[in-house]
Design a protein around this motif. Structure first.
Motif, PDB file in Angstrom:
ATOM      1  N   TYR A  96       0.843  -1.192   0.000  1.00 41.47           N
ATOM      2  CA  TYR A  96       0.000   0.000   0.000  1.00 41.47           C
ATOM      3  C   TYR A  96       0.886   1.252   0.000  1.00 41.47           C
ATOM      4  O   TYR A  96       1.927   1.286   0.646  1.00 41.47           O
ATOM      5  N   LYS A  97       0.472   2.283  -0.718  1.00 41.27           N
ATOM      6  CA  LYS A  97       1.225   3.546  -0.780  1.00 41.27           C
ATOM      7  C   LYS A  97       0.793   4.433   0.392  1.00 41.27           C
ATOM      8  O   LYS A  97      -0.114   5.244   0.271  1.00 41.27           O
ATOM      9  N   TYR A  98       1.469   4.252   1.526  1.00 41.37           N
ATOM     10  CA  TYR A  98       1.063   4.910   2.764  1.00 41.37           C
ATOM     11  C   TYR A  98       1.197   6.424   2.720  1.00 41.37           C
ATOM     12  O   TYR A  98       0.356   7.137   3.263  1.00 41.37           O
ATOM     13  N   GLU A  99       2.249   6.927   2.107  1.00 42.63           N
ATOM     14  CA  GLU A  99       2.420   8.383   2.063  1.00 42.63           C
ATOM     15  C   GLU A  99       1.228   9.043   1.390  1.00 42.63           C
ATOM     16  O   GLU A  99       0.710  10.045   1.878  1.00 42.63           O
ATOM     17  N   GLU A 100       0.795   8.457   0.304  1.00 37.75           N
ATOM     18  CA  GLU A 100      -0.354   8.989  -0.424  1.00 37.75           C
ATOM     19  C   GLU A 100      -1.624   8.892   0.421  1.00 37.75           C
ATOM     20  O   GLU A 100      -2.389   9.847   0.555  1.00 37.75           O
ATOM     21  N   GLY A 101      -1.859   7.745   1.035  1.00 39.77           N
ATOM     22  CA  GLY A 101      -3.061   7.533   1.839  1.00 39.77           C
ATOM     23  C   GLY A 101      -3.081   8.354   3.113  1.00 39.77           C
ATOM     24  O   GLY A 101      -4.102   8.933   3.479  1.00 39.77           O
ATOM     25  N   LEU A 102      -1.939   8.458   3.802  1.00 42.88           N
ATOM     26  CA  LEU A 102      -1.888   9.170   5.074  1.00 42.88           C
ATOM     27  C   LEU A 102      -1.925  10.683   4.918  1.00 42.88           C
ATOM     28  O   LEU A 102      -2.405  11.393   5.803  1.00 42.88           O
ATOM     29  N   SER A 103      -1.438  11.179   3.792  1.00 40.12           N
ATOM     30  CA  SER A 103      -1.406  12.632   3.601  1.00 40.12           C
ATOM     31  C   SER A 103      -2.801  13.247   3.579  1.00 40.12           C
ATOM     32  O   SER A 103      -2.955  14.443   3.798  1.00 40.12           O
ATOM     33  N   LYS A 104      -3.825  12.436   3.380  1.00 38.35           N
ATOM     34  CA  LYS A 104      -5.211  12.924   3.413  1.00 38.35           C
ATOM     35  C   LYS A 104      -5.651  13.263   4.838  1.00 38.35           C
ATOM     36  O   LYS A 104      -6.612  13.993   5.027  1.00 38.35           O
ATOM     37  N   TYR A 105      -4.964  12.705   5.828  1.00 33.20           N
ATOM     38  CA  TYR A 105      -5.399  12.833   7.215  1.00 33.20           C
ATOM     39  C   TYR A 105      -4.618  13.866   8.023  1.00 33.20           C
ATOM     40  O   TYR A 105      -5.081  14.318   9.063  1.00 33.20           O
ATOM     41  N   GLY A 106      -3.433  14.209   7.584  1.00 31.65           N
ATOM     42  CA  GLY A 106      -2.619  15.168   8.320  1.00 31.65           C
ATOM     43  C   GLY A 106      -1.279  15.355   7.657  1.00 31.65           C
ATOM     44  O   GLY A 106      -0.996  14.785   6.601  1.00 31.65           O
ATOM     45  N   LYS A 107      -0.444  16.139   8.299  1.00 32.75           N
ATOM     46  CA  LYS A 107       0.896  16.430   7.768  1.00 32.75           C
ATOM     47  C   LYS A 107       1.851  15.309   8.192  1.00 32.75           C
ATOM     48  O   LYS A 107       1.984  15.000   9.377  1.00 32.75           O
ATOM     49  N   ILE A 108       2.508  14.714   7.204  1.00 29.57           N
ATOM     50  CA  ILE A 108       3.484  13.663   7.506  1.00 29.57           C
ATOM     51  C   ILE A 108       4.775  14.336   7.979  1.00 29.57           C
ATOM     52  O   ILE A 108       5.401  15.080   7.231  1.00 29.57           O
ATOM     53  N   LEU A 109       5.136  14.068   9.234  1.00 28.76           N
ATOM     54  CA  LEU A 109       6.345  14.664   9.805  1.00 28.76           C
ATOM     55  C   LEU A 109       7.572  13.791   9.597  1.00 28.76           C
ATOM     56  O   LEU A 109       8.684  14.287   9.475  1.00 28.76           O
ATOM     57  N   HIS A 110       7.317  12.477   9.605  1.00 25.08           N
ATOM     58  CA  HIS A 110       8.455  11.543   9.536  1.00 25.08           C
ATOM     59  C   HIS A 110       7.974  10.242   8.917  1.00 25.08           C
ATOM     60  O   HIS A 110       6.899   9.763   9.232  1.00 25.08           O
ATOM     61  N   ARG A 111       8.788   9.669   8.045  1.00 21.58           N
ATOM     62  CA  ARG A 111       8.439   8.391   7.426  1.00 21.58           C
ATOM     63  C   ARG A 111       9.625   7.454   7.508  1.00 21.58           C
ATOM     64  O   ARG A 111      10.710   7.788   7.071  1.00 21.58           O
ATOM     65  N   GLU A 112       9.379   6.352   8.104  1.00 24.43           N
ATOM     66  CA  GLU A 112      10.369   5.281   8.180  1.00 24.43           C
ATOM     67  C   GLU A 112       9.582   3.992   8.175  1.00 24.43           C
ATOM     68  O   GLU A 112       9.242   3.481   9.233  1.00 24.43           O
ATOM     69  N   HIS A 113       9.230   3.522   6.977  1.00 22.70           N
ATOM     70  CA  HIS A 113       8.400   2.339   6.866  1.00 22.70           C
ATOM     71  C   HIS A 113       8.970   1.242   7.755  1.00 22.70           C
ATOM     72  O   HIS A 113      10.163   1.002   7.716  1.00 22.70           O
ATOM     73  N   PRO A 114       8.199   0.664   8.622  1.00 26.81           N
ATOM     74  CA  PRO A 114       6.747   0.579   8.684  1.00 26.81           C
ATOM     75  C   PRO A 114       6.087   1.586   9.645  1.00 26.81           C
ATOM     76  O   PRO A 114       4.943   1.387  10.052  1.00 26.81           O
ATOM     77  N   LYS A 115       6.785   2.673  10.019  1.00 28.57           N
ATOM     78  CA  LYS A 115       6.212   3.632  10.960  1.00 28.57           C
ATOM     79  C   LYS A 115       6.168   5.023  10.329  1.00 28.57           C
ATOM     80  O   LYS A 115       7.140   5.467   9.729  1.00 28.57           O
ATOM     81  N   TYR A 116       5.021   5.675  10.485  1.00 26.14           N
ATOM     82  CA  TYR A 116       4.827   7.022   9.954  1.00 26.14           C
ATOM     83  C   TYR A 116       4.333   7.915  11.084  1.00 26.14           C
ATOM     84  O   TYR A 116       3.534   7.492  11.917  1.00 26.14           O
ATOM     85  N   VAL A 117       4.807   9.158  11.107  1.00 30.71           N
ATOM     86  CA  VAL A 117       4.384  10.112  12.129  1.00 30.71           C
ATOM     87  C   VAL A 117       3.604  11.230  11.448  1.00 30.71           C
ATOM     88  O   VAL A 117       4.116  11.893  10.549  1.00 30.71           O
ATOM     89  N   LEU A 118       2.352  11.398  11.889  1.00 35.48           N
ATOM     90  CA  LEU A 118       1.477  12.440  11.342  1.00 35.48           C
ATOM     91  C   LEU A 118       1.233  13.515  12.389  1.00 35.48           C
ATOM     92  O   LEU A 118       1.113  13.216  13.580  1.00 35.48           O
ATOM     93  N   GLN A 119       1.103  14.744  11.938  1.00 35.89           N
ATOM     94  CA  GLN A 119       0.678  15.834  12.806  1.00 35.89           C
ATOM     95  C   GLN A 119      -0.765  16.151  12.456  1.00 35.89           C
ATOM     96  O   GLN A 119      -1.086  16.372  11.290  1.00 35.89           O
ATOM     97  N   VAL A 120      -1.622  16.154  13.480  1.00 35.16           N
ATOM     98  CA  VAL A 120      -3.048  16.434  13.273  1.00 35.16           C
ATOM     99  C   VAL A 120      -3.509  17.435  14.318  1.00 35.16           C
ATOM    100  O   VAL A 120      -2.880  17.586  15.371  1.00 35.16           O
ATOM    101  N   GLU A 121      -4.622  18.109  14.029  1.00 38.49           N
ATOM    102  CA  GLU A 121      -5.168  19.052  14.998  1.00 38.49           C
ATOM    103  C   GLU A 121      -5.547  18.315  16.269  1.00 38.49           C
ATOM    104  O   GLU A 121      -6.084  17.208  16.231  1.00 38.49           O
ATOM    105  N   ARG A 122      -5.252  18.938  17.388  1.00 40.45           N
ATOM    106  CA  ARG A 122      -5.459  18.342  18.708  1.00 40.45           C
ATOM    107  C   ARG A 122      -6.865  17.753  18.881  1.00 40.45           C
ATOM    108  O   ARG A 122      -7.028  16.613  19.265  1.00 40.45           O
ATOM    109  N   GLY A 123      -7.882  18.515  18.570  1.00 39.35           N
ATOM    110  CA  GLY A 123      -9.254  18.082  18.774  1.00 39.35           C
ATOM    111  C   GLY A 123      -9.723  16.999  17.821  1.00 39.35           C
ATOM    112  O   GLY A 123     -10.771  16.388  18.031  1.00 39.35           O
ATOM    113  N   GLU A 124      -8.978  16.752  16.766  1.00 40.47           N
ATOM    114  CA  GLU A 124      -9.362  15.773  15.755  1.00 40.47           C
ATOM    115  C   GLU A 124      -8.586  14.463  15.859  1.00 40.47           C
ATOM    116  O   GLU A 124      -8.834  13.530  15.098  1.00 40.47           O
TER     117      GLU A 124
END
Length: 159
Positions: A96-124
């Motif tokens: 699966y192309k995780y960068e493409e899929g995850l970018s819909k949910y927040g800002k990708i801060l760090h990618r090291e497959h198999p772990k990705y770090v996203l930044q999202v709004e606190r309340g969401e």
């Protein structure tokens, strides 16, 4: 030596600087126990956020000679921590192309497959974590509070 007479106020300037991590932890534990046992006021200055988070109940941040924050770590995070981080754990062998899929949910801060770090709004954060778990082929999602250092850099680093 300064603790022999159990002073009511103790000033500590960078108490863990230059110590290895084991000794830092022991010293932090000692400071907390001393404070509790003798009901003394500990005034601590430190650039090590681990010292602040582990020892202090109250934080006063000073910037250019003025107090810019006075309160608890929790209050600091609640007031200035606009984002949370989602740690997304994915299967190692997934195509699966995780960068493409995850970018819909927040800002990708760090990618090291198999772990990705996203930044999202606190309340969401919880809602988005649930959506990722439902919509994408992932193993797990951790929700983390913002790092204190990141909050300080974001708010005061430019000036």
């Amino acid at each position: 030596a300064s603790l022999i007479h159990t002073p009511k106020v103790v000033f500590l300037d960078e108490p863990t600087i230059g110590l290895d991590v084991v000794t830092q932890k022991k010293l932090r534990t000692f400071i907390k126990e001393y404070n509790k046992r003798y009901n003394s006021t500990i005034i601590l200055t430190s650039h090590y956020m681990d010292d602040i988070v582990e020892i202090c109940k109250r934080v006063i941040m000073i910037h250019k000679g003025s107090i810019i924050f006075d309160g608890s770590i929790g209050k600091l995070i609640a007031e200035y921590g606009e984002y949370k981080q989602l740690i997304v754990h994915t299967p190692i062998d997934s195509r699966y192309k995780y960068e493409e899929g995850l970018s819909k949910y927040g800002k990708i801060l760090h990618r090291e497959h198999p772990k990705y770090v996203l930044q999202v709004e606190r309340g969401e954060a919880m809602r988005i974590a649930g959506r990722i778990l439902t919509d994408l082929p992932v193993i797990d999602v951790d929700i983390l509070e913002p790092n204190i250092e990141d909050i300080i850099i974001e708010k005061y680093g430019e000036s």
